[in-house]
Write a protein that holds these residues in place. Structure first.
Motif, short mmCIF file in Angstrom:
data_model
loop_
_atom_site.label_atom_id
_atom_site.label_comp_id
_atom_site.label_asym_id
_atom_site.label_seq_id
_atom_site.Cartn_x
_atom_site.Cartn_y
_atom_site.Cartn_z
N THR A 72 0.85 -1.15 0.04
CA THR A 72 0.05 0.02 0.00
C THR A 72 0.86 1.37 0.08
O THR A 72 0.74 1.93 0.98
CB THR A 72 -1.02 0.03 1.09
N PRO A 73 1.62 1.46 -1.18
CA PRO A 73 2.60 2.27 -0.98
C PRO A 73 2.22 3.94 -1.14
O PRO A 73 2.73 4.83 -0.57
CB PRO A 73 3.46 2.29 -2.15
N TYR A 74 0.95 3.90 -1.54
CA TYR A 74 0.25 5.25 -1.80
C TYR A 74 -0.31 6.05 -0.53
O TYR A 74 -0.70 6.88 -0.25
CB TYR A 74 -1.04 4.96 -2.59
N LEU A 75 -0.11 5.21 0.65
CA LEU A 75 -0.89 5.45 1.93
C LEU A 75 -0.33 6.87 2.42
O LEU A 75 -1.27 7.62 2.74
CB LEU A 75 -0.76 4.44 3.05
N PHE A 76 0.65 6.80 2.29
CA PHE A 76 1.64 7.91 2.99
C PHE A 76 1.97 8.89 1.80
O PHE A 76 2.86 9.97 2.04
CB PHE A 76 2.71 7.54 4.02
N GLY A 77 1.79 8.47 0.86
CA GLY A 77 2.24 9.12 -0.57
C GLY A 77 3.28 8.37 -1.26
O GLY A 77 4.17 7.90 -0.35
N GLU A 78 3.38 8.15 -2.49
CA GLU A 78 4.15 7.45 -3.04
C GLU A 78 5.66 7.84 -3.06
O GLU A 78 6.55 7.10 -3.29
CB GLU A 78 4.06 7.36 -4.79
N SER A 79 6.05 9.43 -2.79
CA SER A 79 7.18 9.52 -2.53
C SER A 79 7.71 9.67 -1.01
O SER A 79 8.77 10.05 -0.77
CB SER A 79 7.29 11.12 -3.09
N TYR A 96 8.54 6.37 3.69
CA TYR A 96 7.90 4.75 4.09
C TYR A 96 7.04 4.18 3.02
O TYR A 96 6.58 2.97 3.25
CB TYR A 96 7.16 5.08 5.19
N ALA A 97 6.97 4.52 1.63
CA ALA A 97 6.02 4.16 0.71
C ALA A 97 6.22 2.61 0.40
O ALA A 97 5.33 1.81 0.55
CB ALA A 97 6.29 4.70 -0.66
N ASP A 98 7.63 2.17 0.26
CA ASP A 98 7.72 0.73 0.15
C ASP A 98 7.59 -0.20 1.46
O ASP A 98 7.85 -1.49 1.16
CB ASP A 98 9.17 0.52 -0.52
N LEU A 104 9.91 -11.04 10.02
CA LEU A 104 11.17 -11.45 10.17
C LEU A 104 11.74 -11.20 8.81
O LEU A 104 12.89 -10.91 8.55
CB LEU A 104 11.17 -13.13 10.48
N LYS A 105 10.82 -11.41 7.60
CA LYS A 105 11.47 -11.25 6.25
C LYS A 105 11.50 -9.62 6.02
O LYS A 105 12.38 -9.15 5.25
CB LYS A 105 10.35 -11.72 5.26
N THR A 106 10.90 -8.76 6.49
CA THR A 106 10.82 -7.46 6.41
C THR A 106 10.59 -6.64 7.65
O THR A 106 9.38 -6.16 8.11
CB THR A 106 9.72 -6.88 5.26
N PRO A 107 11.59 -6.54 8.47
CA PRO A 107 11.46 -5.87 9.65
C PRO A 107 11.03 -4.56 9.84
O PRO A 107 10.58 -4.02 10.88
CB PRO A 107 12.94 -6.21 10.58
N LEU A 108 11.13 -3.74 8.81
CA LEU A 108 10.58 -2.45 8.97
C LEU A 108 9.18 -2.25 8.38
O LEU A 108 8.73 -0.97 8.26
CB LEU A 108 11.60 -1.36 8.27
N THR A 109 8.63 -3.35 8.32
CA THR A 109 7.05 -3.17 7.83
C THR A 109 6.14 -2.30 8.65
O THR A 109 6.49 -2.48 9.93
CB THR A 109 6.56 -4.65 7.78
N ILE A 110 5.31 -1.57 7.87
CA ILE A 110 4.33 -1.03 8.52
C ILE A 110 2.95 -1.64 8.06
O ILE A 110 2.76 -1.46 7.05
CB ILE A 110 4.17 0.65 8.02
N ALA A 111 2.24 -2.17 9.02
CA ALA A 111 0.91 -2.85 8.77
C ALA A 111 -0.09 -1.96 9.12
O ALA A 111 0.01 -1.40 10.09
CB ALA A 111 1.09 -4.13 9.30
#
Length: 175
Positions: free
Chosen positions: A42-49, A52-54, A92-99
């Motif tokens: 959901t890269p668009y949530l905070f804005g594509e640029s 945190y987008a990715d 564990l695969k992506t520790p900086l994930t924002i869910a």
């Protein structure tokens, strides 16, 4: 209301990581319900640029298939620890994930879903994760619970929480 039983931390269903665009996990219960847990980018949530987008994913928990004769899943004490294990595996695969978890409101049961999700969260909290809850309001005043979850040791945690609160405030202010 039925009280959820606590199961042993080692008791859970086996699950599969199906991967794909939506990072899908799947498991089947003893009652023959097949659940899917998705981490939809959901890269668009905070804005594509956004910085945190990715890292932003919408967390979706759904019954993908009902192979039983029951119309809806009965209480199953192994579902929560299974979802917790899936959640931990993805982080564990992506520790900086924002869910982001948005409670489905299609049947006006979003507040029941929020309560269930909050109980499930206790299984994977274990001081490793932190959650911020808020509500999105639509133009008719309906309330939709939403949660943001990050690892507690995420170095951007405070900035992410602030961005989330600003996003919710901006959305609610427009109504």
């Amino acid at each position: 209301m039925q009280q959820e039983e606590l199961s042993s931390p080692n008791q859970k269903y086996d699950f599969q990581f199906l991967n794909g665009e939506e990072n899908t996990y799947s498991f089947q219960t003893r009652n023959e319900f097949v659940y899917e847990v998705l981490f939809r980018p959901t890269p668009y949530l905070f804005g594509e640029s956004s910085l945190y987008a990715d890292l932003v994913y919408e967390l979706i928990i759904r019954v993908a298939r009902n192979n039983s004769v029951k119309p809806s899943p009965p209480f199953d004490p192994l579902v929560a620890p299974t979802i917790a294990e899936i959640f931990t595996d993805f982080y564990l695969k992506t520790p900086l994930t924002i869910a982001i978890y948005i409670c489905d409101s299609s049947d006006n049961r979003q507040h029941m879903r929020q309560a269930k999700f909050n109980r499930w969260f206790e299984y994977f909290d274990k001081d490793d994760f932190t959650k911020l809850d808020d509500v999105i309001r639509d133009s008719e005043g309906n309330r939709y619970p939403v949660s943001l979850i990050v690892k507690y040791n995420n170095p951007h945690r405070k900035a992410i929480f602030l961005a989330f609160l600003e996003l919710i405030e901006g959305y609610n202010h427009e109504k």
